[in-house]
Scaffold this active site. Structure first.
Site, mmCIF file in Angstrom:
data_model
loop_
_atom_site.group_PDB
_atom_site.id
_atom_site.type_symbol
_atom_site.label_atom_id
_atom_site.label_comp_id
_atom_site.label_asym_id
_atom_site.label_seq_id
_atom_site.Cartn_x
_atom_site.Cartn_y
_atom_site.Cartn_z
ATOM 1 N N ARG A 72 0.863 -1.384 -0.020
ATOM 2 C CA ARG A 72 -0.134 0.018 -0.006
ATOM 3 C C ARG A 72 0.928 1.251 -0.038
ATOM 4 O O ARG A 72 0.654 2.335 -0.392
ATOM 5 C CB ARG A 72 -1.025 0.046 1.065
ATOM 6 N N TYR A 126 -16.626 14.772 -17.035
ATOM 7 C CA TYR A 126 -17.159 13.467 -16.804
ATOM 8 C C TYR A 126 -18.355 13.384 -15.736
ATOM 9 O O TYR A 126 -18.075 13.766 -14.825
ATOM 10 C CB TYR A 126 -15.813 12.566 -16.314
ATOM 11 N N ASP A 191 -8.199 17.606 -16.417
ATOM 12 C CA ASP A 191 -8.363 16.208 -16.719
ATOM 13 C C ASP A 191 -7.940 16.104 -18.085
ATOM 14 O O ASP A 191 -8.767 16.648 -19.048
ATOM 15 C CB ASP A 191 -9.935 15.913 -16.446
ATOM 16 N N LYS A 216 -8.611 4.578 -19.959
ATOM 17 C CA LYS A 216 -9.173 4.988 -21.304
ATOM 18 C C LYS A 216 -7.929 4.786 -22.362
ATOM 19 O O LYS A 216 -7.224 3.849 -22.324
ATOM 20 C CB LYS A 216 -9.455 6.493 -21.438
#
Ligand SMILES: *Cc1c(COP(=O)(O)O)cnc(C)c1O
Length: 399
Positions: A72, A126, A191, A216
């Site tokens: 982590r 988005y 973004d 994407k």
């Protein structure tokens, strides 16, 4: 030996970085493909040293020297992807997360932890980014404005200005340089999912943070979910601390797939953009189509509105896949008002230019004539007086 590693990193072109960044040490290790390290923990017989490394991480968020402590906190395979993406975006660092939304959440948490809970944002975003801000799920408060209104919307507790350019799903573009100027000392987050660093590097225009849904184009094959923030080392440290404490880490296998995806990013984006530009031209000339949106900077996304029912187009494609998401090697089409932006209030959605007739298409690498034949068939006869000779002839699998 004459290798690309002998060229100083700053002078490498994007196409070279895409296939070499994050891999500079491989040849010295006698490797060619990047190794996948699936360890969740790492042995250490020196717990004093381990304590010091954890203290250092807690102070700055800098990646610990030597082997990681716990997955982590950091993973070497994921770090390769982060290094490579930072090179492509021209930033000091990048921090990867389990999804684009986990990446955005971490940015909001970093700012909120400093008491800076107010966000100024430009629509459209988005759908889920809009929802996260509007619903205040992480305790943030949002002011929506257009780029010209950003300077006036800033408050003493404003921690972030957020924009997408080209925006999802309308492909609206923002002058990032002017917007960065309007933000003053408040960090601007761009973004860059749609443009990718192949077409646009927001940090060169004054943005402090660059966000990607790596699901994407960066992954590029529709088989990995991820998010990443490219930024300066100081902000990256805070993001790593939030990632460590909240756990939205990227799996090492995803990190491997993303590193592999980056190597073909420039060729994929250029080839898909050529297809998209050609389809945008054909759609714009088609009487069954009411409007076409295609960005000035190019790219592989096309949005368009039909005179007929958009649901009929979705139901009519055979080669193109009717599915949400984007950026894969194959072409996808979806109806934002029904899917990607469904979670946004209908009035807010329409106010942001997302009409109920808008279709969003992510253009892939198929032959452009095959794609056009499929679209042509899916557009149907259109209004009777506009029926075209091409309607009805389709090619491709599934027909
Ligand atoms: C998909 C998308 C996101 C969210 O990313 P996930 O990886 O799905 O969490 C954020 N921004 C844009 C522009 C997107 O297209």
């Amino acid at each position: 030996m004459d290798t690309p590693m002998d060229i100083p990193a700053a002078r490498r072109a994007l196409a070279t970085e895409a296939v070499h960044a994050g891999r500079d040490d491989l040849a010295r290790q006698g490797l060619h493909a990047a190794p996948i390290d699936l360890s969740t923990t790492y042995p250490s017989y020196d717990s004093r040293g381990e304590a010091a490394r954890i203290d250092a991480f807690a102070a700055t968020g800098a990646e610990p020297d030597g082997p990681p402590v716990y997955a982590r906190l950091g993973n070497p395979t994921v770090a390769r992807f982060e290094t490579a993406l930072a090179r492509l975006e021209g930033t000091e660092a990048a921090v990867a997360f389990a999804s684009g939304m986990a990446a955005l959440s971490a940015v909001l948490l970093v700012r909120a932890s400093l008491g800076l809970r107010h966000v100024v944002a430009v629509r459209p975003l988005y759908g889920c980014s809009d929802h996260l801000l509007t619903a205040g799920l992480l305790g943030s408060e949002v002011t929506w404005t257009d780029p010209a209104g950003v300077a006036d919307a800033l408050r003493p507790d404003t921690g972030l200005v957020m924009v997408e350019s080209p925006a999802n799903p309308t492909l609206a573009e923002t002058d990032l340089r002017a917007l960065a100027h309007a933000c003053g000392s408040v960090p601007l987050l761009v973004d860059n999912t749609f443009a990718t660093p192949v077409l646009q590097r927001p940090v060169e225009q004054g943005a402090r943070l660059v966000l990607h849904s790596a699901t994407k184009y960066l992954g590029g094959h529709g088989d990995v979910m991820a998010g990443v923030v490219a930024c300066d080392e100081e902000f990256a440290g805070r993001l790593r601390q939030v990632r460590f404490a909240t756990g939205g880490v990227l799996h090492p296998l995803a990190g491997y797939l993303l590193l592999r995806g980056l190597s073909t990013l420039p060729v994929r984006v250029r080839a898909a953009s050529e297809n998209a530009a050609e389809l945008a031209r054909r759609l714009a000339a088609d009487p069954r189509v009411a409007a076409v949106h295609y960005p000035r900077i190019g790219g592989a996304m096309v949005a368009f509105e039909t005179h007929g029912d958009p649901h009929d187009v979705i139901g009519g494609v055979r080669l193109i896949t009717p599915a949400v998401s984007l950026g894969s090697v194959d072409t996808l089409i979806q109806h934002p008002a029904s899917i990607s932006h469904r979670i946004v209030d209908a009035d807010d959605r329409r106010g942001a230019g997302v009409s109920d007739r808008l279709l969003r298409m992510s253009v892939g690498l198929e032959d452009v004539d095959d794609l056009w034949a499929d679209l042509d068939g899916a557009l149907g006869q259109g209004p009777a007086e506009h029926a075209t000779a091409g309607a009805g002839h389709r090619t491709g699998p599934g027909v």
